[in-house]
Design an enzyme around this catalytic site. Sequence first.
Site, short mmCIF file in Angstrom:
data_model
loop_
_atom_site.label_atom_id
_atom_site.label_comp_id
_atom_site.label_asym_id
_atom_site.label_seq_id
_atom_site.Cartn_x
_atom_site.Cartn_y
_atom_site.Cartn_z
N ALA A 120 0.83 -1.20 0.00
CA ALA A 120 0.00 0.00 0.00
C ALA A 120 0.87 1.25 0.00
O ALA A 120 1.96 1.28 0.57
CB ALA A 120 -0.91 0.00 1.22
N GLY A 165 0.66 -5.78 0.25
CA GLY A 165 -0.29 -5.87 -0.85
C GLY A 165 0.34 -6.30 -2.16
O GLY A 165 -0.35 -6.86 -3.02
N GLU A 168 0.24 -9.94 -1.96
CA GLU A 168 -1.16 -10.36 -2.07
C GLU A 168 -1.61 -10.33 -3.53
O GLU A 168 -2.36 -11.19 -3.98
CB GLU A 168 -2.04 -9.45 -1.22
CG GLU A 168 -1.86 -9.70 0.29
CD GLU A 168 -2.69 -8.78 1.15
OE1 GLU A 168 -3.48 -9.28 1.95
OE2 GLU A 168 -2.54 -7.54 1.01
N GLU A 188 2.55 -6.88 7.32
CA GLU A 188 1.60 -5.93 7.92
C GLU A 188 1.66 -5.87 9.45
O GLU A 188 1.39 -4.81 10.03
CB GLU A 188 0.17 -6.27 7.47
CG GLU A 188 -0.17 -5.86 6.04
CD GLU A 188 0.29 -6.88 5.01
OE1 GLU A 188 -0.04 -6.71 3.83
OE2 GLU A 188 0.98 -7.87 5.39
#
Length: 318
Positions: A120, A165, A168, A188
């Site tokens: 992110a 992310g 991910e 995270e």
Amino acid sequence: MAVLVGRRALIQAFRVHTADRDSACRIAAATACTRQYVLSGKATTRGYSSDSKDDLRVRYLDGEDSGIVVVGINRPKAKNAISKNLVKMMFDTLEDIKKNNKVRSVIICSLVPGIFCAGADLKERVKMHQSEVGPFVSKARALITELCNLPVPTIAAIDGAALGGGLEMALACDIRISSNNAKMGLVETKLAIIPGAGGTQRLPRVISVSLAKELIFAARVVDGTEACRLGLVNHSVEQNESGDAAYLRALELSREINPQGPIAVRMAKLAINQGIEVDLSTGLAIEEACYSQVIPTKDRLEGLAAFKEKRRPHFKGE
């Protein structure tokens, strides 16, 4: 050796001159920051741009590679971090791909050396009001689900760091290929949060529940070699001087997929994705339903004819 260098230069030049079909001229002109490569006696410019319209560059390959789509993330100043704009552009790109029956495989890669995606965009996140964070994470999660649900094979070419992310996103792809020096991790918990775009669900399905817990709890980062040992990536390849070894291997794999029956490949992906989530009996029923979809196709008859005539089949996706 000269041929190899020329080929690498050609691939490298292609990768960075990828463009949205509606804005090829504009993107080709973007040269906020440049590197140069020599190809056939001419200087080829690798262009970077800070323009948000260039955050994502999409190339529909042609010729023998027709059917392969290369989606290149291009946010060099932000280490390809996932921003609001990037989410929007990727949604639009995936929608275009879904509507195009000619697409046979998709490669997700980076146009920024040494980085796949840093997760992110925290610089953007810190400016968000608390009420904006939830909806943004939900939209990012929806994007990665859309990527997972693309009907065609997707390959993540991880030539650099894929964190949070970014990993991910790669986990949502069918196949992952990394360079041996790439770094991957769901980190995270270092920020007192948890993976919010599918990481807690997809990582255990890719490796194992206990290993996924260990990596997530400890926010551990592994290199490409270790990721391959864990089963996190399909292949780990030695990085080259151009920094695009994983991309080149992904392109080779797409070229292996390309000649196969496109409807059959789509149905195989659907059967696997749906079947893995249910018990064996239900999974076999899903396989049967998907198999029934390929029986009436012209491609199936072409495959039989080609086998009989001892020639290469010419599938049209019909």
